[in-house]
Design a protein around this motif. Structure first.
Motif, PDB file in Angstrom:
ATOM      1  N   ARG A  76       8.274   2.607  10.617  1.00 26.01           N
ATOM      2  CA  ARG A  76       7.108   2.524   9.156  1.00 26.01           C
ATOM      3  C   ARG A  76       6.547   1.825   8.957  1.00 26.01           C
ATOM      4  O   ARG A  76       6.637   0.749   9.636  1.00 26.01           O
ATOM      5  CB  ARG A  76       8.651   2.031   8.486  1.00 26.01           C
ATOM      6  CG  ARG A  76       8.576   1.200   6.766  1.00 26.01           C
ATOM      7  CD  ARG A  76       9.886   0.767   6.256  1.00 26.01           C
ATOM      8  NE  ARG A  76       9.877   0.180   5.202  1.00 26.01           N
ATOM      9  CZ  ARG A  76       9.488  -0.879   4.431  1.00 26.01           C
ATOM     10  NH1 ARG A  76       8.538  -1.699   5.062  1.00 26.01           N
ATOM     11  NH2 ARG A  76       9.266  -0.848   2.856  1.00 26.01           N
ATOM     12  N   LEU A 115       0.779  -0.634   4.322  1.00 26.67           N
ATOM     13  CA  LEU A 115       0.148   0.323   3.590  1.00 26.67           C
ATOM     14  C   LEU A 115      -0.844   0.417   1.751  1.00 26.67           C
ATOM     15  O   LEU A 115      -1.215   0.653   1.394  1.00 26.67           O
ATOM     16  CB  LEU A 115       1.449   0.388   3.253  1.00 26.67           C
ATOM     17  CG  LEU A 115       2.089   2.109   1.929  1.00 26.67           C
ATOM     18  CD1 LEU A 115       1.197   3.273   2.516  1.00 26.67           C
ATOM     19  CD2 LEU A 115       3.460   2.533   1.223  1.00 26.67           C
ATOM     20  N   GLU A 117       8.046   4.168   4.264  1.00 25.78           N
ATOM     21  CA  GLU A 117       7.433   3.609   3.243  1.00 25.78           C
ATOM     22  C   GLU A 117       8.655   3.028   2.196  1.00 25.78           C
ATOM     23  O   GLU A 117       8.694   3.732   1.229  1.00 25.78           O
ATOM     24  CB  GLU A 117       6.064   3.698   3.483  1.00 25.78           C
ATOM     25  CG  GLU A 117       5.086   3.859   5.082  1.00 25.78           C
ATOM     26  CD  GLU A 117       5.483   5.023   5.800  1.00 25.78           C
ATOM     27  OE1 GLU A 117       5.903   4.745   6.703  1.00 25.78           O
ATOM     28  OE2 GLU A 117       5.763   6.123   5.285  1.00 25.78           O
TER      29      GLU A 117
END
Length: 748
Positions: free
Chosen positions: A558, A564, A597
């Protein structure tokens, strides 16, 4: 001849699972592991208690909660010093309409399927020639114990090839239980080929072997695999602190029954190696193991590095038509039932309700304002957009070839033709090795240029590549020692396509992309360990690459939330710079593999910028095969062939589809009927764009790969670049790569 029907390699249970009676338990563990994930501990406890109950179907249902298909006979179990107890049994039911309960049903079905396959093999005539094991991602594998007659190798070969059928259960929200099946060949080293054998007899292979597999199986599961890190300083008699105190590596494995009696002395002299096992735990640690108890994992990528000659021999014998595959699978699955569920496997009912034809109008724009269906149109009409780099420099590394400049002139002429002229060519003096090239570039580095590097005898491609990345130079490699027959027009066409794309040119553009998506991101991690950055490749709705971005770090499988978010912000910034400050109307994120995610990060980005996002998982392995079937009206015989582009099977209620992005016809008449087309599995995880539209976008993006005008497309260019880049990133120096021009598709 009757009309064709689209089919899928799957069977279904002859009973519904919309409501499944089960027993619930509360799990208690003796291990005080506050820093360990509670769900992970619960799954370990379920596996332990399943072993104590003769493989009875049992699984976790969240943290500290177990579910079993039948009452447990043994409510306690132990695993490596950790004791587990199942308490407070209550009767209840799992419901297929609930996503979490449906996933638990799928895992229970997987255990019951294993039991059914095992019973069928034990009662049949093939019980000695096949074995059953648990595969990855909750599947069951049936492996032939007799080498495949389709791939015959020399007797002195160090590996053998076996047929393997993978069964993957699925439960739909309406309670339909489906079992997908897929057959393939599995490469296995012969019994004497251990990692210790490699160290003693083929030490030069060690650098090319990335993964190893245990020689033993436990709890019926497939042999565990691990990443090989290197050789340790200890030996087999060195000691470490285990659950029962100080113990040698040799005794630790001997007491667990992992060493055969006739191999005790050999294992006692074994080398100790360092390993790392896959998993989502952010606290990945290094383990020590005995090389004599490990096998090297020979996949095609590994063989390409250590034994290309054997790989070529295997590859020639692997073609397997869809009709032959189906016939072989039918023989494997004969007599299999699922008695723990009181069910049999029967053909799918009403398959046409799930069949789709999601093929968009494929139109690619090339030079001279022409439209075409293939990138090969660039050969006739030129490229859609010329190269940004105005110079191509050819340099030889290693032993020069008398034909090097001839190869270069062919590539230069093609690039000039596709651009309409305006490209300069230069032949630089050859360099002995990467160090000499580095010193030369320190003194004078070519500007506005893309390099074509010819690798002669003795050249180390990896070290040369790192040097050129360090100097931010786009590079296309070619080998100068191929047999003369290899240098065909198609070879030069593909080589020129790579140079052209790395020089900033665009061979062709997608004319009509469905919906309002203006920016596509291909996201991948390329590993599961801490401090390895994730990344994204960026493409416009025309299919033009906008560059790539690196995330700072990941945790397990992840990307961290902060990383992200930063990756999305940088991607948006890249798009706005290329489009005069305008924002994309919509972003589609293609995740290579499973999405782990944060959706909260996606939602916050949408609110902050007013841009809608779709998230689509693109899974390239393990999808069941699609086919087209006809029945001859005169003879009644069935005929099978590969699917067409856009043939699909939708898993209703799951927002998932099995999609064919290429056809047998695209492989040519020599191969189209001899091999089996491999589809993709697409899962919509976020956003409101219809799955049909997302699938059509994937088909269109699979048409443009930029460096091969002849290779059949399969993956969308987003995850194709990401997948190849993941392999590259593991091989090269990350610091050097970080200096590379982000607009250059460096892997091509």
């Amino acid at each position: 001849m009757a009309s064709e029907q689209i089919g899928i390699c799957a069977l279904q249970l002859d009973r519904r699972l919309d409501e499944l009676p089960v027993f619930f338990y509360r799990l208690v563990s003796s291990c005080d592991a506050e820093d360990e994930n509670a769900v992970k501990i619960t799954r370990r406890g379920a596996a332990c208690l399943r072993r104590s109950n003769a493989n009875a179907p049992m699984t976790d249902l969240g943290a500290w909660r177990l579910v079993a298909l039948h009452p447990l006979q043994a409510a306690e179990g132990e695993w490596d010093g950790q004791r587990f107890s199942a308490l407070d049994p209550t009767q209840g039911a799992l419901h297929a309409a609930d996503p979490d309960e449906r996933e638990a049903m799928r895992r229970l079905l997987n255990v019951a399927l294993y039991d059914g396959v095992s019973a069928a093999l034990n009662s049949g005539t093939n019980r000695k020639s096949r074995q059953v094991m648990y595969g990855q991602s909750h599947s069951v594998e049936i492996v032939d114990s007799v080498p495949s007659e389709r791939v015959r190798l020399p007797r002195d070969a160090y590996l053998e090839v076996f047929k393997t059928v993978r069964l993957t259960p699925e439960v739909l929200p309406d309670g339909t239980g489906i079992v997908f099946f897929h057959i393939q060949h599995r490469l296995m080293p012969k019994d004497y080929v251990t990692l210790e054998w490699v160290i003693r007899h083929r030490l030069h292979w060690l650098e090319g072997i990335r993964r190893v597999r245990h020689r033993y199986r436990e709890n019926g599961r497939e042999e565990a695999t691990a990443e090989l890190l290197g050789i340790a300083e200890e030996n087999a008699l060195s000691t470490f602190s285990g659950p029962q105190g100080e113990i040698s590596y040799f005794d630790y494995h001997r007491l667990r029954g992992r060493i055969r009696e006739n191999e005790l002395e050999a294992v006692r002299r074994s080398t100790v190696v360092r390993l790392r096992y896959p998993g989502g735990n952010s606290k990945q640690k290094e383990w020590k193991h005995l090389a004599a108890l490990l096998r090297p994992l020979f996949d095609f990528e590994t063989l390409q590095e250590i034994d290309g000659e054997l790989l070529g021999s295997i590859a020639k014998r692997l073609p397997w038509s869809i009709g032959d595959r189906l016939g072989t699978i039918a023989e494997f699955l004969r007599g299999i039932e699922v008695p723990r569920f009181g069910a049999r496997l029967v053909p799918l009912a009403e398959t046409q309700a799930s069949v789709r034809r999601w093929c968009p109008d494929i139109r690619l724009r090339v030079g001279k304002s022409r439209l075409a269906a293939s990138e090969q149109a660039v050969l006739s009409h030129g490229a859609y957009r010329p190269m940004k780099k105005k110079r191509i420099v050819f340099v030889t590394i290693g032993t020069p070839s008398p034909h090097g400049e001839k190869h270069f002139s062919q590539v230069l002429e093609l690039c000039r033709r596709w651009c309409g002229g305006g490209i300069d060519g230069q032949v630089a003096p050859p360099a002995t090795d990467a160090q000499e090239l580095d010193l030369r570039l320190e003194r004078r580095c070519p500007e506005d240029a893309v390099l074509l590097v010819g690798l002669g005898e003795g050249a180390d491609k990896r070290s040369v590549r790192d040097v050129l990345f360090r100097h931010a130079l786009p590079v296309q490699f070619m080998r100068l020692d191929h047999p003369p027959k290899r240098y065909t027009p198609s070879y030069y066409h593909n080589l020129a396509a790579g140079v052209f794309s790395k020089g900033g040119g665009v061979l062709c553009a997608i004319e009509d992309m469905p919906d309002e998506a203006d920016l596509f991101l291909g996201l991948d991690l390329g590993g599961v360990h801490q401090r390895v950055p994730g990344f994204a490749f960026l493409f416009t709705r025309e299919g033009a690459q906008l560059g790539w971005q690196l995330a700072e770090a990941q945790s397990g499988e992840r990307i961290a939330d902060e990383s992200l978010g930063l990756l999305l912000e940088r991607s948006l910034e890249s798009y706005r710079k290329a489009h005069g400050g305008e924002k994309p109307r919509r972003i589609v994120l293609h995740r290579d593999g499973r999405w782990y995610e944060s959706f909260e990060v996606i939602g916050s980005f949408e609110q902050r910028h007013g841009i809608a996002i779709d998230v689509l998982e693109v899974i390239k392995s393990g999808a069941p095969v699609l086919y087209r079937r006809q029945r001859d009206q005169d003879t009644g015989r069935k005929r099978f062939r590969n699917p067409e582009v856009g043939d699909a099977f939708e898993l209703c209620g799951l927002d998932e589809v099995i999609l064919a992005t290429y056809s047998g016809a695209e492989l040519g008449k020599d191969w189209g009927d001899k091999v089996t087309v491999r589809p993709l599995r697409l899962r919509r995880r976020y956003g409101d764009t219809p799955l049909e539209v997302l699938a059509q976008q994937v088909v269109l993006l699979s048409r443009i790969h930029g460096a091969s005008l002849y290779r059949h497309p399969r993956l969308p260019v987003t995850t194709h670049h990401a997948d190849r880049f993941a392999s590259l990133r593991r091989e090269c120096n990350i610091d050097d790569l970080s200096r590379m021009d982000r607009l250059c598709p460096v892997y091509l």
